[in-house]
Design an enzyme around this catalytic site. Structure first.
Site, PDB file in Angstrom:
ATOM      1  CG  HIS A   1       7.388   7.682   5.529  1.00  0.00           C
ATOM      2  ND1 HIS A   1       7.100   7.081   4.002  1.00  0.00           N
ATOM      3  CD2 HIS A   1       6.367   7.493   5.977  1.00  0.00           C
ATOM      4  CE1 HIS A   1       6.138   6.821   3.863  1.00  0.00           C
ATOM      5  NE2 HIS A   1       5.221   6.891   5.168  1.00  0.00           N
TER       6      HIS A   1
ATOM      7  CB  CYS B   1       1.948  10.195   1.255  1.00  0.00           C
ATOM      8  SG  CYS B   1       0.661  10.804   1.082  1.00  0.00           S
TER       9      CYS B   1
ATOM     10  CG  ASN C   1       6.763   3.361   5.051  1.00  0.00           C
ATOM     11  OD1 ASN C   1       6.165   3.036   3.915  1.00  0.00           O
ATOM     12  ND2 ASN C   1       5.852   3.496   6.044  1.00  0.00           N
TER      13      ASN C   1
ATOM     14  CG  HIS D   1       3.596   4.871   9.297  1.00  0.00           C
ATOM     15  ND1 HIS D   1       2.940   3.878   8.600  1.00  0.00           N
ATOM     16  CD2 HIS D   1       3.907   5.739   8.094  1.00  0.00           C
ATOM     17  CE1 HIS D   1       2.842   4.285   7.058  1.00  0.00           C
ATOM     18  NE2 HIS D   1       3.661   5.543   6.985  1.00  0.00           N
TER      19      HIS D   1
ATOM     20  NE  ARG E   1      -1.232   2.411   2.806  1.00  0.00           N
ATOM     21  CZ  ARG E   1      -0.716   3.610   3.358  1.00  0.00           C
ATOM     22  NH1 ARG E   1      -0.586   4.699   2.823  1.00  0.00           N
ATOM     23  NH2 ARG E   1      -0.011   3.483   4.705  1.00  0.00           N
ATOM     24  CG  ASP E   2       3.294   4.334   3.034  1.00  0.00           C
ATOM     25  OD1 ASP E   2       3.676   5.079   2.179  1.00  0.00           O
ATOM     26  OD2 ASP E   2       3.240   4.593   4.085  1.00  0.00           O
TER      27      ASP E   2
HETATM   28  P1  HMG Z   1     -13.173  14.476  -2.633  1.00  0.00           P
HETATM   29  O1  HMG Z   1     -12.806  14.940  -4.217  1.00  0.00           O
HETATM   30  O2  HMG Z   1     -13.423  15.544  -1.692  1.00  0.00           O
HETATM   31  O3  HMG Z   1     -14.596  13.409  -2.498  1.00  0.00           O
HETATM   32  O4  HMG Z   1     -12.017  13.374  -2.304  1.00  0.00           O
HETATM   33  P2  HMG Z   1     -15.676  13.170  -3.297  1.00  0.00           P
HETATM   34  O5  HMG Z   1     -16.698  12.635  -2.392  1.00  0.00           O
HETATM   35  O6  HMG Z   1     -16.270  14.634  -3.880  1.00  0.00           O
HETATM   36  O7  HMG Z   1     -15.127  12.390  -4.485  1.00  0.00           O
HETATM   37  C1  HMG Z   1     -14.355  12.500  -5.736  1.00  0.00           C
HETATM   38  C2  HMG Z   1     -14.402  11.488  -6.679  1.00  0.00           C
HETATM   39  O8  HMG Z   1     -13.994  10.233  -5.628  1.00  0.00           O
HETATM   40  C3  HMG Z   1     -15.802  11.144  -6.826  1.00  0.00           C
HETATM   41  O9  HMG Z   1     -15.646  10.597  -8.274  1.00  0.00           O
HETATM   42  C4  HMG Z   1     -16.340  10.031  -6.275  1.00  0.00           C
HETATM   43  O10 HMG Z   1     -17.183   8.990  -6.586  1.00  0.00           O
HETATM   44  C5  HMG Z   1     -14.807   9.108  -5.912  1.00  0.00           C
HETATM   45  P3  HMG Z   1     -16.074  11.336  -9.613  1.00  0.00           P
HETATM   46  O11 HMG Z   1     -17.579  11.604  -9.470  1.00  0.00           O
HETATM   47  O12 HMG Z   1     -15.250  12.661  -9.509  1.00  0.00           O
HETATM   48  O13 HMG Z   1     -15.932  10.313 -10.845  1.00  0.00           O
HETATM   49  N1  HMG Z   1     -14.646   8.569  -4.529  1.00  0.00           N
HETATM   50  C6  HMG Z   1     -14.149   7.396  -4.659  1.00  0.00           C
HETATM   51  N2  HMG Z   1     -14.011   6.326  -5.267  1.00  0.00           N
HETATM   52  C7  HMG Z   1     -13.328   5.096  -5.002  1.00  0.00           C
HETATM   53  N3  HMG Z   1     -13.274   4.956  -3.689  1.00  0.00           N
HETATM   54  C8  HMG Z   1     -13.652   5.955  -2.552  1.00  0.00           C
HETATM   55  C9  HMG Z   1     -14.076   7.011  -3.232  1.00  0.00           C
HETATM   56  N4  HMG Z   1     -14.483   8.120  -2.446  1.00  0.00           N
HETATM   57  C10 HMG Z   1     -15.085   9.216  -3.447  1.00  0.00           C
HETATM   58  N5  HMG Z   1     -13.355   5.433  -1.357  1.00  0.00           N
HETATM   59  C11 HMG Z   1     -11.122  11.556  -0.679  1.00  0.00           C
HETATM   60  C12 HMG Z   1     -11.939  12.814  -0.718  1.00  0.00           C
HETATM   61  C13 HMG Z   1     -10.963  11.022   0.691  1.00  0.00           C
HETATM   62  C14 HMG Z   1     -12.056  10.482  -1.579  1.00  0.00           C
HETATM   63  C15 HMG Z   1      -9.978  11.742  -1.597  1.00  0.00           C
HETATM   64  O14 HMG Z   1      -9.309  12.823  -1.215  1.00  0.00           O
HETATM   65  C16 HMG Z   1      -8.854  10.419  -1.478  1.00  0.00           C
HETATM   66  O15 HMG Z   1      -9.348   9.498  -1.928  1.00  0.00           O
HETATM   67  N6  HMG Z   1      -7.854  10.458  -0.910  1.00  0.00           N
HETATM   68  C17 HMG Z   1      -6.914   9.572  -0.531  1.00  0.00           C
HETATM   69  C18 HMG Z   1      -5.690  10.044  -0.869  1.00  0.00           C
HETATM   70  C19 HMG Z   1      -4.619   8.935  -0.361  1.00  0.00           C
HETATM   71  O16 HMG Z   1      -4.816   7.747  -0.540  1.00  0.00           O
HETATM   72  N7  HMG Z   1      -3.507   9.336   0.252  1.00  0.00           N
HETATM   73  C20 HMG Z   1      -2.438   8.202   0.482  1.00  0.00           C
HETATM   74  C21 HMG Z   1      -2.724   7.446   1.632  1.00  0.00           C
HETATM   75  S1  HMG Z   1      -2.488   8.516   3.052  1.00  0.00           S
HETATM   76  C22 HMG Z   1      -0.533   8.018   3.657  1.00  0.00           C
HETATM   77  O17 HMG Z   1       0.084   7.687   2.615  1.00  0.00           O
HETATM   78  C23 HMG Z   1       0.012   8.553   4.837  1.00  0.00           C
HETATM   79  C24 HMG Z   1       0.173   7.122   5.679  1.00  0.00           C
HETATM   80  O18 HMG Z   1       0.970   6.222   5.176  1.00  0.00           O
HETATM   81  C25 HMG Z   1       0.792   7.562   7.218  1.00  0.00           C
HETATM   82  C26 HMG Z   1       1.889   8.322   6.895  1.00  0.00           C
HETATM   83  O19 HMG Z   1       2.810   8.152   6.473  1.00  0.00           O
HETATM   84  O20 HMG Z   1       1.800   9.750   7.588  1.00  0.00           O
HETATM   85  C27 HMG Z   1      -1.298   6.424   6.041  1.00  0.00           C
HETATM   86 MG    MG Z   2       2.983   6.519   4.961  1.00  0.00          MG
END
Ligand code: HMG
Ligand code: MG
Length: 285
Positions: free
Chosen positions: A207, A238, A247, A205, A13-14
């Site tokens: 990095h 990310c 990581n 966690h 995932r990450d």
């Molecule tokens: P948004 O644009 O505010 O949400 O995004 P929305 O509800 O307006 O939806 C936008 C579009 O996404 C729409 O599609 C929805 O249907 C679709 P469109 O009509 O434009 O075609 N949608 C989805 N599709 C599939 N699955 C879903 C979903 N939800 C909406 N679940 C949202 C808000 C949260 C969805 C967006 O910002 C997002 O997906 N963000 C995720 C970002 C991400 O994955 N980042 C990496 C992970 S975090 C990380 O790495 C940190 C971590 O490792 C810890 C660390 O290191 O600190 C965990």
């Molecule tokens: Mg991370």
């Protein structure tokens, strides 16, 4: 009996979410299968996030459908909202993870809402996950620094971590998203957190941008934490934290824990095999 430490593998995932090159679903499946044979008990295998935001993770359901599941492994998936949870449940994830930030800038950049809006959303996700019988893990990103807001105070991390535990997370993983935290900063942060929260409910966690991740694990071990996230081959980052590297490498972490006399149950040769395969998936490999 040596004391046990849990290594939570987040490579699929990450590790992969930040890769610019499209990675074939069959390669992701092979990657998870190799990890399943290492003795790991926790593997974050997919994200059910918007494919517009993170295109690399769009095939999470196919990955979970294609892997050979080891009965001893819990396969986890990231779920940013109820829609993501529904996807994870349908795909048969064993547990899910919600991800908040201690800083407003990263919250907006990564999940397009404020911290409080995300926590309200995660309360619903946790309730629905509980109804479906799935444990929920929480992340707090930007535990010392935010790519948009700069320095993050420990109290801000404590507030979000405490709220994630209150809304039902079994554990909160503390994300040094930028990978630039110094061991002294992790020590200061943990002193603040542990005044209110039990070490058994926290994970690290880290990095590894500054090369301090292993040292930060050691500081956290001294403070009583016993679960650490890692990626084989040191993959990761990310898309919304520019400049952050991967990581801490699972191979280095497992080796260091063994040196410290701590038991992980991981076979280093098999982990190295999974790491070698992971490196072939990297852009430019
Ligand atoms: P948004 O644009 O505010 O949400 O995004 P929305 O509800 O307006 O939806 C936008 C579009 O996404 C729409 O599609 C929805 O249907 C679709 P469109 O009509 O434009 O075609 N949608 C989805 N599709 C599939 N699955 C879903 C979903 N939800 C909406 N679940 C949202 C808000 C949260 C969805 C967006 O910002 C997002 O997906 N963000 C995720 C970002 C991400 O994955 N980042 C990496 C992970 S975090 C990380 O790495 C940190 C971590 O490792 C810890 C660390 O290191 O600190 C965990
Ligand atoms: Mg991370």
């Amino acid at each position: 009996m040596p004391e046990r430490v849990t290594l939570f593998e987040v490579g699929p995932r990450d590790g992969l979410q930040n890769e610019a090159r499209a990675i074939a679903t069959r390669d992701k499946i092979r990657f998870v299968d190799l990890l399943s044979a290492t003795g790991l008990r926790k593997i974050e295998a997919a994200s059910f996030v918007s494919p517009r935001w993170v295109p690399q993770m769009a095939d999470g359901a196919q990955v979970l459908a294609g892997i050979r599941r080891a009965p001893s492994v819990s396969y986890a998936a990231l779920t940013p909202n109820l829609r993501g949870l529904e996807g994870a449940v349908a795909a048969g994830a064993d547990e899910v993870a919600v991800f908040a930030s201690a800083s407003e800038g990263f919250s907006r950049a990564n999940i397009n809402c404020t911290i409080d809006e995300s926590l309200a959303r995660y309360r619903e996700v946790a309730e629905a996950a509980s109804a479906a019988g799935l444990p929920v893990r929480g992340y707090v990103s930007c535990i010392t620094q935010c790519p948009y807001d700069g320095t993050v105070e420990p109290q801000a991390v404590r507030r979000v971590a405490a709220e994630l535990l209150r809304l039902g997370c079994y554990e909160v993983s503390l994300g040094d998203t930028l990978g630039r935290a110094a061991p002294g900063e992790i020590d200061r942060l943990l002193r603040c957190l542990l005044a209110e929260l039990p070490a058994a409910r926290l994970a690290g966690h880290f990095h590894d941008t500054s090369g301090q991740a292993l040292r930060n694990v050691e500081v956290a071990l001294e403070a009583g934490l016993r679960t650490f996230d890692a990626s084989v081959g040191g993959l990761g980052g990310c898309p919304y934290a520019p400049g952050a590297s991967g990581n801490v490498a699972s191979e280095s972490l497992a080796a260091r824990l063994a040196e410290l006399g701590l038991e992980t149950g991981i076979d280093p040769a098999r982990l190295a095999e999974a790491g070698a395969f992971a490196r072939t998936l990297r852009s430019g490999a």
